[in-house]
Scaffold this motif. Structure first.
Motif, mmCIF file in Angstrom:
data_model
loop_
_atom_site.group_PDB
_atom_site.id
_atom_site.type_symbol
_atom_site.label_atom_id
_atom_site.label_comp_id
_atom_site.label_asym_id
_atom_site.label_seq_id
_atom_site.Cartn_x
_atom_site.Cartn_y
_atom_site.Cartn_z
ATOM 1 N N VAL B 232 27.314 14.061 53.833
ATOM 2 C CA VAL B 232 27.494 13.868 54.910
ATOM 3 C C VAL B 232 28.913 13.140 54.784
ATOM 4 O O VAL B 232 29.941 13.712 55.576
ATOM 5 C CB VAL B 232 26.625 12.742 55.489
ATOM 6 N N ILE B 235 31.112 16.813 52.953
ATOM 7 C CA ILE B 235 31.629 17.649 53.925
ATOM 8 C C ILE B 235 32.607 17.369 54.768
ATOM 9 O O ILE B 235 33.291 18.232 55.456
ATOM 10 C CB ILE B 235 30.482 18.533 54.605
ATOM 11 N N ARG B 236 33.165 16.363 54.654
ATOM 12 C CA ARG B 236 34.518 16.019 55.374
ATOM 13 C C ARG B 236 35.716 16.275 54.728
ATOM 14 O O ARG B 236 36.952 16.208 55.250
ATOM 15 C CB ARG B 236 34.407 14.265 55.350
ATOM 16 N N ASN B 240 35.904 21.608 52.480
ATOM 17 C CA ASN B 240 34.423 21.857 52.851
ATOM 18 C C ASN B 240 34.268 22.192 54.332
ATOM 19 O O ASN B 240 33.417 23.142 54.929
ATOM 20 C CB ASN B 240 33.398 20.693 52.437
#
Lengths: 549, 549
Positions: B232, B235-236, B240
């Motif tokens: 979580v 992927i920021r 990504n």
């Protein structure tokens, strides 16, 4: 030679054995029948093939036109060569081609000998059909060629070369309004002669069957289980070709609309450690020594992607429900259309997407799927869906009030059962003239643990369901993005929070307020077209008793 | 007040605990760490929240601007009201807005106090970032407000209202070239203060880390397993965000191209009775008392839909492989892009679709995903893919010859291993200047039972693989559409034909010659961008040791 030989259905073989069993009849019974049938077929098949071979062998000696027909040898369809010939699609056969020579490949839907010198063959490709005429002449067609064609089994794959002509009278039995005068005909692949389902039987409407019965004729009804057992034949009917083309179109619009609104399409895992929705209705399996579940929805992961900063996401993928539901509207595996998005202030922002997405979708289907919708209508007549330009939104309390005013007894804080939902749909239609509406602010107790309670009354929640023709197709809500409240709610709903710890932790790293919804693809198609069974809108449906084909 | 305060990366807290474990290190170890971390966080979190509450409580009494900042009460983000205010997307903040007041919601990526009277906050939304300046003045901003802002934890969700300004010098550290002079700042949702991954660490390229090391600085490397455990946060990162937007784009092009060529999108069941590809690499489960498998591909069912008269179909959906593969390119669950189509004469008709589809896709990515590709390039530098306008097609025998000429020992009728495939890719690149090519006419022995043998030599088959940068991404072939040959081939490959009887029977009812192919979505993205691990292109990868998050 143009002909008005039209009624393709007139000459059908004796109806095959058929079960008119109800949906919930065990599939096992039909499997036995299937086996028996297969044996019979194999025998028939061998018989047929050897006679065909004999005919072909006999051909060359005494027929100067023997090169114009026959079975294409296997070796020729093993990617031997690229001839450069051009095939015309049956759907592209129009008046303008009159007088031109065309080559088409299609399925021999009907083969009608008229005499030893003449026969009609209706070829089908996808949703289109064309009538072909084979008539003995001095240049191309011999009586042996007519014999070869009339001996072909229905549903065989056939190549036809011939001249396009326009008949004087309109052709009722085919989609195309031209005919082909056959000059060459070859069989690409033979069907067994005794098919478990006659495609024309499977395509017939109940009204036509009853009309025929009234006239003293007898047509075979093809039961739901038989259809599903021989789905490969069943999906050849115009209505089924249309249903699954519409399904694809629904997905097209879903994707296109959301992409234009800044949503990103994602894929989340179907193999997960804990169950995504709680409850017992979950398929379990062993994952390399770890206990695993099949995701009942992409709920937890799509929310995690929102926590991962993607803003607006959607997913199209299978969802799995191990429920023992034997209704017309439940499947153990179906296609979920899922949406999740950040919201700034209110879950009505999610409702707004639902509203605009579905109005766009219905408009698009009505505009661009006319052929498909009328194909469905011919077999399964239905009224067009009524929907408003701006989707009606009622609160659950307003819905309860409408029901109570109509004398329906309902628990104001309980869930609505299917019957009550139908009744409410009826009342809404009478009052607001729409088959499509949103019911919001559901009681918290009947929603999943991740649903955000209302700010002013924790008995209610920031959630909604959406209905088509009185049946639920969408569930949506604002989600709890506060890890403490989420933990409390999960525990209150009997969820083992250990199994969803990475999900709950996702909200500790800065989580935006968000909401979303999930739609069942099969239900959208079923209810838009008012079909009576969800098995009609799933290619290979899975229910508690059906795992095949 | 415009500033050139740029290097957002300069001030990072001490690097968090990190494992630099290899890909195959057991995930269990990291889970323990995770648990410990979570406890620590929870404690920190409580501490932080109570101090924040204290600050907010202290505010109103002695600060005339106390209304301009603070934590938004939970009740306000529970869909209480729709204010009608308008939020501007960070990516839409451009020069033209200079002097205008805007409201944005973003993630507090960095918070840098300059003094007690001034601070910088970089806000991030999706792939965009903007610098915001908070500076004490007499109209809006108090020292308490600066204190509130600098006490915010990184990655918290923040609403900022302020005036857009254009700095004199270009801003290096953000995507947007304007700044916001903050007038109001509210925290929507707080992140824990000690994050398991620092997003800036996760976003740094290896080159930058090494450059810093050379300069005597120390940056934390975030290992693959840590990234996946805290996906979580991971992927920021810009890379990504870009990878998964490109993945969606690949699917867009796949769907759009095939739809324009007359293909219909379908969905086939993932729960099946027999295994679809044979072999042991199948997940098994109990389906209401019946033994079931998770489909290893939609192979059998997509062929059945072709037998059902749909002509050309495609499917996008999960496929499941229980293989014990610990490589950089295998997953236990991935997204399959599957195609199946009738062919008239030759499986090259399938190759032609592959050729045009992928050339269109690569063109489209290069044209329309420039921002995303450069975001990936900044963290993971790669050479653009070389491909020809008309895709090169070599026969397997030609490939073997090239390898042998280069001194590589290979079995001319065996399969190519990963290393040999790479070598061949290199040779092809040298000779033909392409990273993308088709290798056809594979030995029959190394292909699945449903592959059509060659007409002229049964040691070979009408099949092909497609390679990007020396790695296989597509497998395709003409299929056996003759039930007898299919049965023989299945038996020869050790398949229990009873388990696939409904599949084999599908070919008895008139089956058109057909072929198709399957692509792994994650592999396309991985190899187009020359990423080194398939786990980088799966949102929540599943491998033999990873079932979470």
């Amino acid at each position: 030679m143009a002909s008005s030989e039209n009624d393709a259905a007139a000459q059908t073989p004796p109806p095959p054995a058929d079960d008119n069993s109800s949906e919930s009849a065990p599939a096992a019974l039909s499997k036995k029948q299937a086996k028996k049938m297969a044996k019979k077929e194999a025998k028939e098949d061998r018989k047929q093939q050897s006679s065909a071979a004999a005919a072909a062998a006999a051909g060359p000696e005494d027929d100067p036109f023997s090169g114009n027909y026959g079975d294409i040898p296997v070796v020729e369809i093993q990617s031997k060569a690229i001839s450069g010939r051009e095939w015309t699609e049956i759907g592209a056969l129009v008046d303008e081609l009159s007088g031109r020579s065309v080559l088409v490949r299609g399925v021999a839907q009907t083969i009608r000998p008229v005499s030893k010198k003449m026969a009609f063959v209706v070829l089908r490709q996808y949703v289109s059909t064309v009538q072909c005429i084979l008539s003995v002449d001095k240049e191309f067609v011999s009586p042996q060629m007519v014999k070869f064609a009339t001996a072909l089994s229905k549903e065989s794959i056939v190549d036809v070369e011939g001249i396009v002509s326009v008949p004087k009278e309109p052709i009722k039995g085919t989609t195309q309004q031209v005919e082909i005068q056959i000059r060459k005909i070859y069989c690409v692949n033979r069907a067994v002669s005794l098919l478990p389902i006659n495609v024309e039987d499977a395509a017939r409407s109940e009204a036509d069957i009853q009309k025929a019965e009234f006239a003293g004729e007898q047509f075979s009804r093809v039961g739901q289980d038989t259809r599903l057992n021989y789905r490969v034949l069943d999906i050849r009917t115009p209505a089924n070709q249309a249903i699954f083309r519409i399904q694809c179109h629904v997905e097209d619009v879903f994707r296109r609309f959301l992409r234009s609104e800044g949503f990103v399409g994602i894929h989340t895992p179907k193999l997960i450690a804990g169950s995504s929705e709680g409850g017992a209705a979950v398929f379990k399996l062993d994952y390399k020594g770890q206990p695993a579940c099949l995701a009942q929805s992409p709920q937890l992961h799509k929310q995690m992607v929102i926590c991962g900063g993607f803003g607006r996401v959607f997913e199209v993928g299978p969802v799995f429900r191990a429920e023992d539901s034997y209704t017309h509207r439940h499947l153990c595996e179906f296609v979920g259309l899922d949406v999740e998005m950040e919201i700034k202030e209110h879950y009505f922002e999610v409702c707004d997407i639902v509203d605009r997405l579905f109005v766009a979708m219905f408009d698009d289907l009505n505009e661009n799927c006319k052929t498909e919708l009328s194909a469905i209508n011919r077999q399964y007549p239905f009224e067009p869906l009524k929907y408003l330009r701006k989707t009606l939104k009622l609160t659950f309390e307003e819905g309860i009030k409408m029901l109570q005013d109509a004398g329906v007894e309902v628990d104001p804080l309980g869930d609505l059962n299917t019957e009550v939902e139908r009744k409410l749909g009826q009342l809404v239609r009478e009052k607001y003239d729409t088959d499509f509406y949103i019911l919001c602010r559901y009681p918290l107790a009947v929603r999943p643990f991740y649903t955000m309670p209302c700010y002013d009354d924790p008995k209610y929640s920031n959630s909604f369901d959406v209905f088509i023709r009185g049946e639920e197709i969408i569930s949506g809500a604002q989600r709890v993005h506060l890890p403490e409240l989420l933990t409390t709610r999960a525990e209150a709903c009997g969820i083992d929070v250990k199994t969803i710890s990475s999900y709950i932790d996702s909200f500790r790293y800065g989580a935006p307020p968000h909401g979303g919804f999930g739609v069942g693809l099969e239900r959208v198609v079923m209810l838009f077209c008012a079909l009576n069974n969800i098995r009609k809108t799933s290619l290979f449906p899975r229910d508690p008793q059906r795992l095949a084909p």
